[in-house]
Design a protein around this motif. Structure first.
Motif, mmCIF file in Angstrom:
data_model
loop_
_atom_site.group_PDB
_atom_site.id
_atom_site.type_symbol
_atom_site.label_atom_id
_atom_site.label_comp_id
_atom_site.label_asym_id
_atom_site.label_seq_id
_atom_site.Cartn_x
_atom_site.Cartn_y
_atom_site.Cartn_z
ATOM 1 N N LEU A 1 27.512 -48.740 -14.305
ATOM 2 C CA LEU A 1 27.660 -49.887 -13.413
ATOM 3 C C LEU A 1 27.836 -49.388 -11.985
ATOM 4 C CD1 LEU A 1 28.106 -52.953 -12.975
ATOM 5 C CD2 LEU A 1 30.530 -52.537 -13.408
ATOM 6 N N PHE A 2 26.932 -49.819 -11.102
ATOM 7 C CA PHE A 2 26.986 -49.373 -9.721
ATOM 8 C C PHE A 2 27.762 -50.356 -8.860
ATOM 9 C CE2 PHE A 2 23.375 -47.298 -11.610
ATOM 10 C CZ PHE A 2 23.504 -45.993 -11.141
ATOM 11 N N GLU A 3 28.271 -49.860 -7.741
ATOM 12 C CA GLU A 3 29.114 -50.666 -6.860
ATOM 13 C C GLU A 3 28.407 -51.913 -6.359
ATOM 14 O OE1 GLU A 3 32.506 -48.087 -4.532
ATOM 15 O OE2 GLU A 3 30.580 -48.436 -3.570
ATOM 16 N N ASP A 4 27.097 -51.846 -6.229
ATOM 17 C CA ASP A 4 26.355 -53.007 -5.732
ATOM 18 C C ASP A 4 26.005 -53.972 -6.857
ATOM 19 O OD1 ASP A 4 24.439 -51.655 -7.106
ATOM 20 O OD2 ASP A 4 23.054 -51.424 -5.444
ATOM 21 N N THR A 5 26.611 -53.766 -8.031
ATOM 22 C CA THR A 5 26.453 -54.560 -9.250
ATOM 23 C C THR A 5 25.141 -54.270 -9.968
ATOM 24 O OG1 THR A 5 25.442 -56.572 -8.323
ATOM 25 C CG2 THR A 5 27.848 -56.431 -8.257
ATOM 26 N N GLY A 6 24.397 -53.286 -9.521
ATOM 27 C CA GLY A 6 23.239 -52.842 -10.278
ATOM 28 C C GLY A 6 23.699 -52.168 -11.566
ATOM 29 N N ILE A 7 22.846 -52.191 -12.584
ATOM 30 C CA ILE A 7 23.227 -51.652 -13.890
ATOM 31 C C ILE A 7 22.105 -50.762 -14.418
ATOM 32 C CG2 ILE A 7 23.627 -52.289 -16.304
ATOM 33 C CD1 ILE A 7 24.997 -54.825 -15.271
ATOM 34 N N LEU A 8 22.505 -49.615 -14.980
ATOM 35 C CA LEU A 8 21.558 -48.765 -15.678
ATOM 36 C C LEU A 8 21.968 -48.723 -17.144
ATOM 37 C CD1 LEU A 8 19.206 -46.754 -15.698
ATOM 38 C CD2 LEU A 8 20.846 -44.949 -15.164
ATOM 39 N N LEU A 9 21.082 -49.215 -18.011
ATOM 40 C CA LEU A 9 21.401 -49.292 -19.437
ATOM 41 C C LEU A 9 21.147 -47.958 -20.112
ATOM 42 C CD1 LEU A 9 19.844 -52.801 -20.164
ATOM 43 C CD2 LEU A 9 22.229 -52.225 -19.706
ATOM 44 N N PRO A 10 21.752 -47.735 -21.288
ATOM 45 C CA PRO A 10 21.604 -46.451 -21.990
ATOM 46 C C PRO A 10 20.151 -46.118 -22.312
ATOM 47 C CG PRO A 10 23.353 -47.764 -22.994
ATOM 48 C CD PRO A 10 22.677 -48.645 -21.980
ATOM 49 N N ASP A 11 19.302 -47.136 -22.480
ATOM 50 C CA ASP A 11 17.898 -46.863 -22.806
ATOM 51 C C ASP A 11 17.060 -46.629 -21.564
ATOM 52 O OD1 ASP A 11 17.698 -49.349 -21.712
ATOM 53 O OD2 ASP A 11 16.873 -50.327 -23.493
ATOM 54 N N GLY A 12 17.710 -46.591 -20.383
ATOM 55 C CA GLY A 12 17.001 -46.308 -19.150
ATOM 56 C C GLY A 12 16.562 -47.542 -18.393
ATOM 57 N N ALA A 13 16.749 -48.720 -18.983
ATOM 58 C CA ALA A 13 16.385 -49.959 -18.300
ATOM 59 C C ALA A 13 17.349 -50.208 -17.139
ATOM 60 C CB ALA A 13 16.410 -51.130 -19.267
ATOM 61 N N VAL A 14 16.834 -50.843 -16.092
ATOM 62 C CA VAL A 14 17.628 -51.114 -14.898
ATOM 63 C C VAL A 14 17.744 -52.623 -14.693
ATOM 64 C CG1 VAL A 14 17.705 -50.917 -12.385
ATOM 65 C CG2 VAL A 14 17.003 -48.955 -13.776
ATOM 66 N N ILE A 15 18.955 -53.075 -14.420
ATOM 67 C CA ILE A 15 19.178 -54.468 -14.025
ATOM 68 C C ILE A 15 19.525 -54.451 -12.541
ATOM 69 C CG2 ILE A 15 20.581 -56.529 -14.369
ATOM 70 C CD1 ILE A 15 21.088 -55.613 -17.224
ATOM 71 N N PRO A 16 18.737 -55.140 -11.717
ATOM 72 C CA PRO A 16 18.972 -55.102 -10.274
ATOM 73 C C PRO A 16 20.335 -55.696 -9.923
ATOM 74 C CG PRO A 16 16.847 -56.123 -10.791
ATOM 75 C CD PRO A 16 17.592 -55.973 -12.079
ATOM 76 N N PRO A 17 20.848 -55.366 -8.729
ATOM 77 C CA PRO A 17 22.131 -55.923 -8.293
ATOM 78 C C PRO A 17 22.113 -57.446 -8.339
ATOM 79 C CG PRO A 17 21.459 -54.171 -6.835
ATOM 80 C CD PRO A 17 20.311 -54.404 -7.776
ATOM 81 N N HIS A 18 23.241 -58.032 -8.739
ATOM 82 C CA HIS A 18 23.339 -59.484 -8.848
ATOM 83 C C HIS A 18 24.748 -59.881 -8.432
ATOM 84 C CE1 HIS A 18 24.201 -57.446 -12.626
ATOM 85 N NE2 HIS A 18 25.084 -58.371 -12.892
ATOM 86 N N ALA B 1 26.069 -62.082 -6.477
ATOM 87 C CA ALA B 1 26.492 -63.469 -6.469
ATOM 88 C C ALA B 1 26.996 -63.890 -7.836
ATOM 89 C CB ALA B 1 25.354 -64.369 -6.028
ATOM 90 N N GLN B 2 26.277 -63.468 -8.889
ATOM 91 C CA GLN B 2 26.673 -63.818 -10.246
ATOM 92 C C GLN B 2 27.971 -63.115 -10.625
ATOM 93 O OE1 GLN B 2 23.655 -63.171 -13.169
ATOM 94 N NE2 GLN B 2 25.084 -63.252 -14.858
ATOM 95 N N ALA B 3 28.121 -61.869 -10.203
ATOM 96 C CA ALA B 3 29.303 -61.114 -10.550
ATOM 97 C C ALA B 3 30.541 -61.719 -9.909
ATOM 98 C CB ALA B 3 29.140 -59.674 -10.119
ATOM 99 N N ALA B 4 30.382 -62.325 -8.739
ATOM 100 C CA ALA B 4 31.519 -62.888 -8.039
ATOM 101 C C ALA B 4 31.889 -64.251 -8.579
ATOM 102 C CB ALA B 4 31.197 -62.985 -6.550
ATOM 103 N N ALA B 5 31.014 -64.852 -9.337
ATOM 104 C CA ALA B 5 31.267 -66.212 -9.816
ATOM 105 C C ALA B 5 32.371 -66.224 -10.864
ATOM 106 C CB ALA B 5 29.985 -66.793 -10.414
#
Ligand SMILES: [Zn+2]
Length: 62
Positions: free
Chosen positions: A39-56, A58-62
């Motif tokens: 889990l990156f500070e900008d809310t980006g995520i790198l999954l164990p299988d190498g997939a990336v979820i871009p920073p989000h 606004a959702q994290a702050a909700a």
């Protein structure tokens, strides 16, 4: 991998970033969660299988 009770969300769960950090590297801007997610500070995520979820921030702050 996760030994918490109750268990943390799996790495493929929508709320995977809610798992507990097992290693935190604030100077590098990321944390390693017990479900294998990076889990990156900008809310980006790198999954164990190498997939990336871009920073989000606004959702994290909700
Ligand atoms: Zn856990």
């Amino acid at each position: 991998m996760c030994r918490h009770v109750p268990r943390c969300p799996a790495s493929d769960a929508p709320d995977c970033e809610a798992a507990r950090p097992v290693a935190h590297f604030p100077e590098q801007g990321w944390s390693f969660l017990c479900n294998g997610v990076l889990l990156f500070e900008d809310t980006g995520i790198l999954l164990p299988d190498g997939a990336v979820i871009p920073p989000h921030r606004a959702q994290a702050a909700a």
